[in-house]
Design an enzyme around this catalytic site. Structure first.
Site, PDB file in Angstrom:
ATOM      1  N   GLN A  29       2.523  -6.213   4.991  1.00 36.12           N
ATOM      2  CA  GLN A  29       2.591  -5.695   3.646  1.00 36.12           C
ATOM      3  C   GLN A  29       4.037  -5.771   3.177  1.00 36.12           C
ATOM      4  O   GLN A  29       4.864  -5.014   3.675  1.00 36.12           O
ATOM      5  CB  GLN A  29       2.168  -4.242   3.603  1.00 36.12           C
TER       6      GLN A  29
ATOM      7  N   ASN B 257     -12.350  -1.414  -0.769  1.00 35.66           N
ATOM      8  CA  ASN B 257     -11.596  -2.055   0.312  1.00 35.66           C
ATOM      9  C   ASN B 257     -12.229  -1.700   1.648  1.00 35.66           C
ATOM     10  O   ASN B 257     -12.541  -0.529   1.903  1.00 35.66           O
ATOM     11  CB  ASN B 257     -10.143  -1.555   0.311  1.00 35.66           C
ATOM     12  N   GLU B 258     -12.415  -2.672   2.490  1.00 37.67           N
ATOM     13  CA  GLU B 258     -12.985  -2.447   3.831  1.00 37.67           C
ATOM     14  C   GLU B 258     -14.108  -1.405   3.777  1.00 37.67           C
ATOM     15  O   GLU B 258     -14.099  -0.405   4.494  1.00 37.67           O
ATOM     16  CB  GLU B 258     -11.887  -2.070   4.841  1.00 37.67           C
TER      17      GLU B 258
ATOM     18  N   TYR C  30      -6.257  -9.669  11.042  1.00 37.20           N
ATOM     19  CA  TYR C  30      -4.902  -9.487  11.568  1.00 37.20           C
ATOM     20  C   TYR C  30      -4.800 -10.158  12.930  1.00 37.20           C
ATOM     21  O   TYR C  30      -5.772 -10.195  13.696  1.00 37.20           O
ATOM     22  CB  TYR C  30      -4.584  -7.994  11.708  1.00 37.20           C
TER      23      TYR C  30
ATOM     24  N   GLU D 134       0.839  -1.201   0.000  1.00 37.42           N
ATOM     25  CA  GLU D 134       0.000   0.000   0.000  1.00 37.42           C
ATOM     26  C   GLU D 134       0.875   1.252   0.000  1.00 37.42           C
ATOM     27  O   GLU D 134       2.050   1.197   0.398  1.00 37.42           O
ATOM     28  CB  GLU D 134      -0.867  -0.051   1.269  1.00 37.42           C
TER      29      GLU D 134
ATOM     30  N   GLU E 176      -5.820  -9.550   3.138  1.00 37.78           N
ATOM     31  CA  GLU E 176      -5.004  -8.857   4.152  1.00 37.78           C
ATOM     32  C   GLU E 176      -4.939  -9.746   5.381  1.00 37.78           C
ATOM     33  O   GLU E 176      -5.979 -10.086   5.970  1.00 37.78           O
ATOM     34  CB  GLU E 176      -5.591  -7.501   4.543  1.00 37.78           C
TER      35      GLU E 176
HETATM   36  O1  AHR Z   1      -2.798  -2.959   6.181  1.00 34.36           O
HETATM   37  C1  AHR Z   1      -3.107  -1.803   6.881  1.00 34.36           C
HETATM   38  C2  AHR Z   1      -4.584  -1.470   6.803  1.00 34.36           C
HETATM   39  O2  AHR Z   1      -5.316  -2.461   7.443  1.00 34.36           O
HETATM   40  C3  AHR Z   1      -5.187  -1.409   5.429  1.00 34.36           C
HETATM   41  O3  AHR Z   1      -4.984  -0.185   4.806  1.00 34.36           O
HETATM   42  C4  AHR Z   1      -6.636  -1.632   5.711  1.00 34.36           C
HETATM   43  O4  AHR Z   1      -7.307  -2.232   4.629  1.00 34.36           O
HETATM   44  C5  AHR Z   1      -6.641  -2.477   6.961  1.00 34.36           C
HETATM   45  O5  AHR Z   1      -7.471  -1.986   7.930  1.00 34.36           O
END
Ligand code: AHR
Length: 513
Positions: free
Chosen positions: A366, A193-194, A260, A46, A317
């Site tokens: 990332q 995205n999101e 995550y 990103e 992600e």
């Molecule tokens: O990877 C960091 C962020 O995490 C991304 O920009 C977003 O899509 C997610 O919340």
């Protein structure tokens, strides 16, 4: 009687001792059906911190060796792990990105504020042409996420025309004017995205309608066939998946999932990347195992609406998210990477492999200098993180046939909680070789494993291992090789059986011929 013998044996040798192996693997080597898509080994980059700028892009006039502004060392390292695809430009950045600002002469490109990530000025010097050049240098497929949150249907539609249309059209002509005669091929296209969060704070019903509208104008030009990916759930928002499967269904080819791993489980104090004790190590890996439940539950909902499994679940992600390194910009998400993170990556990749019937892509967040990066850079210096070496070991699974594995594992216990010590996946490649990737999560105990290879006569076993003295060992610019791959000789064949001794806190890849 059996129970008596078992208790007697335990009394003599102790449970889990190397003499009394509780661990067992049964690999059905002749039963493989599903292909492990190479795209499970994808990456995400990103416009955030020093991922793009400094990580890939140094500009044509940089003293750092580069090809048209893109670092040669980073490209080589990523090619060595056979990076199959790269997702760009975000993340949250994608829903504020206006692609037309990133084309044409660089000195004329408008600037913008990167409001999501540190409020820094984005000068748009890395745009569509630079990204697609990067993908060509890497030999990987691009995965572009379009702006649904603050863009327009027209803007997204024209971006696809600009990139992929071969004939005479305003956008194709503009591309030619900017120096690219031939269209590019771009298959993977994210529609927002999101969108439940930074991408517009939408409800699933509203997003589903928006998706249908935007996706209608995402056209296939020539033989470029888009694989449209809808913004999926964050974590365990199963309702989001249900609503999208019901309301979008066959108008998408992929549905994403973001998750995550937070070491402490607390977003306000996530935990350090390098300073943690065994209890936090245990919690982190216990938290990461939740990925299995997430995939199974989202997949079960998808199965109801798409029993033929035509829609891929794209975990685009994922990774560990810790506190930033002390003294760095909190908006840049820069974190070190330890043996713990490598173990975490290995566990997740095994989980994705084992659900490759539904999981068709995954993108660790990332690639360079951000979150669970595989590469860190500092000016002209570059290092490969422990997580990098997991991708190096696991590349053998790309496009191989998944082999079913039944696992009986010893437990790794901490403060009254237990998780399986062993985590495994296996595949057979086109040449007939079998690869088994194993993790011993337990930092205190080696694990001996009796392995049965059903339907396969094994003649030779070789292996590689990733481990280190401490769970928080990492590679630094001064000591870049602390955590690295070595040859492994803890597996042997005897009477058609495979006996494996996995050292504590290790990731092992075995090749069996
Ligand atoms: O990877 C960091 C962020 O995490 C991304 O920009 C977003 O899509 C997610 O919340």
């Amino acid at each position: 009687m059996k129970k008596v013998i078992l208790i007697f044996t335990m009394a003599i040798f102790g449970a889990g001792s190397s003499v009394f192996a509780q661990n067992k693997l049964v690999i059905s080597a002749d039963q493989g059906k599903e292909i492990i898509s190479k795209h499970i080994y994808g990456h995400f980059s990103e416009h955030l911190g020093h991922c793009i700028y400094g990580g890939y892009w140094v500009g044509e006039n940089s003293p750092i060796p580069n090809t048209r502004g893109i670092r040669n060392d980073v490209v080589k390292a990523l090619k060595d792990i056979q990076i199959p695809n790269l997702r760009w430009p975000g993340g949250c950045f994608a829903d504020e990105y206006h692609w037309m600002d990133g084309i044409g002469p660089r000195d004329k490109r408008p600037k913008m504020v990167n409001t999501n990530w540190g409020g820094v000025t984005e000068d748009n010097s890395f745009g569509t042409h630079e990204f697609l050049d990067l993908c060509e240098q890497l030999g990987c497929e691009p995965y572009i996420t379009g702006n649904l949150g603050s863009g327009s249907v027209e803007e997204m539609s024209k971006w696809i025309e600009y990139i992929t249309f071969d004939g005479e059209s305003p956008m194709a002509n503009l591309r030619r004017q900017n120096g690219r005669e031939q269209p590019w091929k771009v298959r993977f296209w994210g529609v927002g995205n999101e969108s439940w969060g930074c991408g517009g704070n939408m409800t699933p019903d509203f997003y589903a309608d928006q998706y249908r509208r935007y996706a209608t104008y995402c056209r296939d030009y020539g033989d470029n066939r888009l694989y449209k990916i809808a913004c999926g759930a964050g974590g365990d928002d199963y309702n989001w998946t249900e609503v999208l499967m019901k309301n979008i269904n066959q108008q998408m080819q992929g549905l994403s999932l973001h998750h995550y791993t937070i070491p402490t489980g607390d977003w306000s104090k996530k935990g350090s990347a390098t300073r943690f004790d065994e209890a936090e190590y245990f919690n982190t890996l216990s938290n990461t195992l939740f990925m299995k439940e997430l995939i199974n539950k989202h997949a079960a909902i998808m199965d109801q609406y798409d029993p033929q499994k035509q829609i891929g679940l794209m975990v685009d992600e994922w990774g560990i998210w810790t506190d930033v390194e002390p003294g760095t910009n909190p908006g840049f998400l820069y974190q070190q990477n330890s043996l713990r993170d490598a173990i975490l990556a290995a566990i997740n990749l095994n989980i994705f492999n084992n659900r490759c019937d539904r999981v068709k892509m995954a993108n660790i967040a990332q690639t360079v200098n951000v979150l669970q990066a595989v590469i860190l850079t500092d000016g002209e210096k570059m290092l490969l993180t422990p997580t990098y070496w997991v991708y190096y070991l696991y590349k053998v699974h790309q496009d191989a046939t998944l082999l079913p594995v039944s696992v009986t594992s010893d437990a790794y216990e901490m403060n009254g909680k237990k998780i399986d010590a062993i985590n495994v996946s296996a595949s057979k490649d086109a040449s007939g070789k079998i690869h088994i990737t194993l993790v011993n999560i337990d930092p205190n105990k080696a694990q001996t494993i009796d392995t049965e290879l059903q339907g396969f006569t094994a003649k030779k076993v070789t292996g590689k291992i990733l481990t280190s003295a401490k769970i928080n060992d990492c590679n630094t610019f001064d000591k870049p090789n602390t955590v690295n791959v070595k040859d492994f000789n803890g597996a042997e064949l005897s009477d058609g059986k495979l006996n494996i001794t996995l050292p504590s806190q290790s990731v092992v890849m075995l090749e069996i011929e």
